[in-house]
Design a protein around this motif. Sequence first.
Motif, PDB file in Angstrom:
ATOM      1  N   ALA A  77       7.579 -13.625  27.339  1.00  0.00           N
ATOM      2  CA  ALA A  77       6.360 -13.601  28.190  1.00  0.00           C
ATOM      3  C   ALA A  77       6.767 -12.808  29.478  1.00  0.00           C
ATOM      4  O   ALA A  77       6.163 -12.043  30.118  1.00  0.00           O
ATOM      5  N   SER A  78       7.938 -12.853  29.932  1.00  0.00           N
ATOM      6  CA  SER A  78       8.451 -12.183  31.045  1.00  0.00           C
ATOM      7  C   SER A  78       8.515 -10.744  31.091  1.00  0.00           C
ATOM      8  O   SER A  78       8.456 -10.001  32.144  1.00  0.00           O
ATOM      9  N   ALA A  79       8.321 -10.081  29.758  1.00  0.00           N
ATOM     10  CA  ALA A  79       8.430  -8.673  29.612  1.00  0.00           C
ATOM     11  C   ALA A  79       6.995  -8.218  29.763  1.00  0.00           C
ATOM     12  O   ALA A  79       6.738  -6.806  29.692  1.00  0.00           O
ATOM     13  N   CYS A  80       5.951  -8.789  29.926  1.00  0.00           N
ATOM     14  CA  CYS A  80       4.449  -8.415  30.193  1.00  0.00           C
ATOM     15  C   CYS A  80       4.453  -7.616  31.343  1.00  0.00           C
ATOM     16  O   CYS A  80       4.786  -8.111  32.578  1.00  0.00           O
ATOM     17  N   VAL A  81       3.800  -6.400  31.299  1.00  0.00           N
ATOM     18  CA  VAL A  81       3.739  -5.616  32.618  1.00  0.00           C
ATOM     19  C   VAL A  81       2.149  -5.579  32.851  1.00  0.00           C
ATOM     20  O   VAL A  81       1.801  -4.817  33.895  1.00  0.00           O
ATOM     21  N   GLU A  82       1.355  -6.318  32.328  1.00  0.00           N
ATOM     22  CA  GLU A  82      -0.003  -6.734  32.739  1.00  0.00           C
ATOM     23  C   GLU A  82      -0.739  -5.349  32.659  1.00  0.00           C
ATOM     24  O   GLU A  82      -1.526  -5.143  33.631  1.00  0.00           O
ATOM     25  N   CYS A  83      -0.423  -4.707  31.517  1.00  0.00           N
ATOM     26  CA  CYS A  83      -1.397  -3.527  31.443  1.00  0.00           C
ATOM     27  C   CYS A  83      -2.907  -3.738  30.926  1.00  0.00           C
ATOM     28  O   CYS A  83      -3.874  -3.008  31.148  1.00  0.00           O
ATOM     29  N   GLY A  84      -3.177  -5.075  30.746  1.00  0.00           N
ATOM     30  CA  GLY A  84      -4.420  -5.485  30.179  1.00  0.00           C
ATOM     31  C   GLY A  84      -4.974  -5.076  28.634  1.00  0.00           C
ATOM     32  O   GLY A  84      -6.087  -5.644  28.256  1.00  0.00           O
ATOM     33  N   GLU A  85      -4.196  -4.312  28.021  1.00  0.00           N
ATOM     34  CA  GLU A  85      -4.889  -4.029  26.797  1.00  0.00           C
ATOM     35  C   GLU A  85      -5.176  -5.051  25.891  1.00  0.00           C
ATOM     36  O   GLU A  85      -5.998  -5.089  25.012  1.00  0.00           O
ATOM     37  N   CYS A  86      -4.513  -6.329  25.825  1.00  0.00           N
ATOM     38  CA  CYS A  86      -4.679  -7.221  24.822  1.00  0.00           C
ATOM     39  C   CYS A  86      -5.928  -8.032  25.077  1.00  0.00           C
ATOM     40  O   CYS A  86      -6.357  -8.538  24.115  1.00  0.00           O
ATOM     41  N   GLU A  87      -6.118  -8.323  26.191  1.00  0.00           N
ATOM     42  CA  GLU A  87      -7.011  -9.394  26.620  1.00  0.00           C
ATOM     43  C   GLU A  87      -8.538  -9.257  25.925  1.00  0.00           C
ATOM     44  O   GLU A  87      -8.913 -10.035  25.260  1.00  0.00           O
ATOM     45  N   PRO A  88      -9.047  -7.990  25.799  1.00  0.00           N
ATOM     46  CA  PRO A  88     -10.283  -7.733  25.266  1.00  0.00           C
ATOM     47  C   PRO A  88     -10.393  -8.133  23.719  1.00  0.00           C
ATOM     48  O   PRO A  88     -11.362  -8.349  23.194  1.00  0.00           O
ATOM     49  N   LYS A  89      -9.249  -8.007  23.174  1.00  0.00           N
ATOM     50  CA  LYS A  89      -9.211  -8.184  21.877  1.00  0.00           C
ATOM     51  C   LYS A  89      -8.984  -9.744  21.280  1.00  0.00           C
ATOM     52  O   LYS A  89      -9.061 -10.193  20.238  1.00  0.00           O
ATOM     53  N   CYS A  90      -8.879 -10.700  22.299  1.00  0.00           N
ATOM     54  CA  CYS A  90      -8.754 -12.149  21.890  1.00  0.00           C
ATOM     55  C   CYS A  90      -9.863 -12.844  21.823  1.00  0.00           C
ATOM     56  O   CYS A  90     -10.825 -12.915  22.632  1.00  0.00           O
ATOM     57  N   PRO A  91     -10.384 -13.334  20.387  1.00  0.00           N
ATOM     58  CA  PRO A  91     -11.656 -14.119  20.198  1.00  0.00           C
ATOM     59  C   PRO A  91     -11.785 -15.231  21.124  1.00  0.00           C
ATOM     60  O   PRO A  91     -12.842 -15.852  21.251  1.00  0.00           O
ATOM     61  N   GLN A  92     -10.667 -15.859  21.575  1.00  0.00           N
ATOM     62  CA  GLN A  92     -10.859 -16.954  22.437  1.00  0.00           C
ATOM     63  C   GLN A  92     -10.953 -16.760  23.887  1.00  0.00           C
ATOM     64  O   GLN A  92     -10.977 -17.600  24.460  1.00  0.00           O
ATOM     65  N   ASP A  93     -10.938 -15.619  24.163  1.00  0.00           N
ATOM     66  CA  ASP A  93     -11.169 -15.316  25.500  1.00  0.00           C
ATOM     67  C   ASP A  93     -10.083 -15.946  26.343  1.00  0.00           C
ATOM     68  O   ASP A  93     -10.323 -16.143  27.685  1.00  0.00           O
ATOM     69  N   ILE A  94      -8.866 -15.754  25.922  1.00  0.00           N
ATOM     70  CA  ILE A  94      -7.735 -16.693  26.477  1.00  0.00           C
ATOM     71  C   ILE A  94      -7.335 -15.399  27.633  1.00  0.00           C
ATOM     72  O   ILE A  94      -7.366 -14.235  27.340  1.00  0.00           O
ATOM     73  N   PRO A  95      -7.078 -15.892  28.856  1.00  0.00           N
ATOM     74  CA  PRO A  95      -6.522 -14.658  30.064  1.00  0.00           C
ATOM     75  C   PRO A  95      -5.041 -14.781  29.853  1.00  0.00           C
ATOM     76  O   PRO A  95      -4.418 -15.312  30.464  1.00  0.00           O
ATOM     77  N   ILE A  96      -4.754 -13.921  28.850  1.00  0.00           N
ATOM     78  CA  ILE A  96      -3.512 -13.503  28.111  1.00  0.00           C
ATOM     79  C   ILE A  96      -2.391 -13.420  29.385  1.00  0.00           C
ATOM     80  O   ILE A  96      -1.309 -14.080  29.504  1.00  0.00           O
ATOM     81  N   MET A  97      -2.872 -12.453  30.096  1.00  0.00           N
ATOM     82  CA  MET A  97      -1.910 -12.200  31.347  1.00  0.00           C
ATOM     83  C   MET A  97      -1.585 -13.432  32.255  1.00  0.00           C
ATOM     84  O   MET A  97      -0.238 -13.696  32.415  1.00  0.00           O
ATOM     85  N   LYS A  98      -2.546 -13.972  32.520  1.00  0.00           N
ATOM     86  CA  LYS A  98      -2.296 -15.287  33.403  1.00  0.00           C
ATOM     87  C   LYS A  98      -1.326 -16.287  32.782  1.00  0.00           C
ATOM     88  O   LYS A  98      -0.409 -17.114  33.405  1.00  0.00           O
ATOM     89  N   GLN A  99      -1.656 -16.474  31.395  1.00  0.00           N
ATOM     90  CA  GLN A  99      -1.075 -17.504  30.543  1.00  0.00           C
ATOM     91  C   GLN A  99       0.391 -17.199  30.301  1.00  0.00           C
ATOM     92  O   GLN A  99       1.009 -17.782  30.050  1.00  0.00           O
ATOM     93  N   LEU A 100       0.667 -15.831  30.194  1.00  0.00           N
ATOM     94  CA  LEU A 100       1.816 -15.449  29.766  1.00  0.00           C
ATOM     95  C   LEU A 100       2.810 -15.428  31.011  1.00  0.00           C
ATOM     96  O   LEU A 100       4.011 -16.070  30.893  1.00  0.00           O
ATOM     97  N   LYS A 101       2.022 -15.423  32.290  1.00  0.00           N
ATOM     98  CA  LYS A 101       2.868 -15.699  33.349  1.00  0.00           C
ATOM     99  C   LYS A 101       3.342 -17.301  33.666  1.00  0.00           C
ATOM    100  O   LYS A 101       4.548 -17.627  33.871  1.00  0.00           O
ATOM    101  N   ALA A 102       2.167 -18.263  33.330  1.00  0.00           N
ATOM    102  CA  ALA A 102       2.642 -19.524  33.206  1.00  0.00           C
ATOM    103  C   ALA A 102       3.567 -19.791  32.121  1.00  0.00           C
ATOM    104  O   ALA A 102       4.406 -20.818  32.388  1.00  0.00           O
ATOM    105  N   THR A 103       3.644 -19.107  31.003  1.00  0.00           N
ATOM    106  CA  THR A 103       4.713 -19.330  30.054  1.00  0.00           C
ATOM    107  C   THR A 103       6.070 -19.105  30.458  1.00  0.00           C
ATOM    108  O   THR A 103       6.993 -19.826  30.414  1.00  0.00           O
ATOM    109  N   ALA A 104       6.146 -17.990  31.183  1.00  0.00           N
ATOM    110  CA  ALA A 104       7.468 -17.333  31.592  1.00  0.00           C
ATOM    111  C   ALA A 104       7.648 -18.508  32.773  1.00  0.00           C
ATOM    112  O   ALA A 104       9.085 -18.745  32.707  1.00  0.00           O
ATOM    113  N   GLU A 105       6.979 -18.895  33.504  1.00  0.00           N
ATOM    114  CA  GLU A 105       7.497 -19.844  34.661  1.00  0.00           C
ATOM    115  C   GLU A 105       7.780 -21.163  34.059  1.00  0.00           C
ATOM    116  O   GLU A 105       9.019 -21.722  34.537  1.00  0.00           O
ATOM    117  N   ALA A 106       7.064 -21.674  33.109  1.00  0.00           N
ATOM    118  CA  ALA A 106       7.471 -22.981  32.484  1.00  0.00           C
ATOM    119  C   ALA A 106       8.647 -22.995  31.726  1.00  0.00           C
ATOM    120  O   ALA A 106       9.386 -23.931  31.663  1.00  0.00           O
TER     121      ALA A 106
END
Length: 380
Positions: free
Chosen positions: A349-378
């Motif tokens: 997750a720490s390699a995410c550069v927050e380009c935002g390309e993935c988020e519109p594709k998620c059917p669960q509407d997961i805030p992917i960038m925010k969640q990846l940040k939380a994953t890297a921190e945890a």
Amino acid sequence: MRDRKGESMQYRPFGKTGVLVSALGFGAMRLPMTTDGQHVDEEQAIPVIHRAFELGVNLVDTAPYYCKRESEIIVGKALRDWPHPIYLSTKNPIEDGSGANWRTRLEQSLRKLDRDYVDFYHMWGISWKTYEERVSVPDGPLEAAQRAKAEGLIKHMSFSFHDTPDALVRIIDSGNFETMLVQYNLLDRKNEAAIHHAHANGLGVAIMGPVGGGRLGLASPEFELLLPGRVSTPALALRFVLAHPGVSMALSGMSTMAMVEENVAVASQAGSLSADDLIRVKTAMEENQRLAELYCTGCEYCMPCPNDVNIPKNFEYMNLFRAYGLEQAARDLYGQLGKEGTWVKGLPASACVECGECEPKCPQDIPIMKQLKATAEALA
Ligand code: SF4
Ligand code: SF4
């Protein structure tokens, strides 16, 4: 054979093969290695295997590529030096549809093992596609295996498997196999019904990954509180697998005497899990899975990431931590992402550069960038 608590190893019919196997099998894929990691440490490995035999384990499973391709050699030596009969299981990688090549690989394994025959010989890691296109073809591995069995080089035809449960049922229904080796554990129950089907059709069922590829090998307070008397997480995982009425044996990759003794003690508990325990465990796991899927279902619609972040894997590991309380396992797995030689592809997750390309594709509407940040921190 008796374990250190005085309980006897359980033995179960291995389908209709006429063989009684110990509920615990020795998986020879994690044998102790020399300090440079390049060879099996024979001086340590053989006594560990022998300790398992001494405690009643009566089957050892190996494969040509395990432990830098040395596992079969060490297993062969361990069997030669042991005075009682032990069942041997190994595997043939289905590299192509040639029966002649399959036969060459069988002969190579027999040479490495220094044996005249294999008790349970597996078509290794097949899918339905492999079965159709490479195994059951004219002059292919299936015909070669039938000939090898008639010659006595193989006692029983087996397969190990990585595909969907529907494909598993189709391979069982082919009627060509006597035993199978499949994945099943507390965190991955997709093969549960197919295991019942195999059992009903007379196949012996051995389970690989009973502790979820190490995910359940470390303590989780949530798991340990599930049953009265605080059963350890790996013990609970093993007892869960052995409670399936279609399962004959759980294979565990063991590296130390302590692992052997702990696993034998679990496999020797006659009652395994009571019906009430099983309901409690299944209910808790279903609730955990529901919780995990609220975060990410693993559908992969968000992939590929232009920066090579493996989004679903990062969330799967975060879920181990968040939904199942498997903190250390989650950290260990996260730490492997992006490392050379690991099976799982892609970056943490720490390699995410927050380009935002993935988020519109998620059917669960997961805030992917925010969640990846939380994953890297945890987990970092
Ligand atoms: S936001 Fe991060 S994870 Fe998503 S596509 Fe961009 S780099 Fe990849
Ligand atoms: S699209 Fe959403 S739910 Fe599916 S894997 Fe990606 S993050 Fe998870």
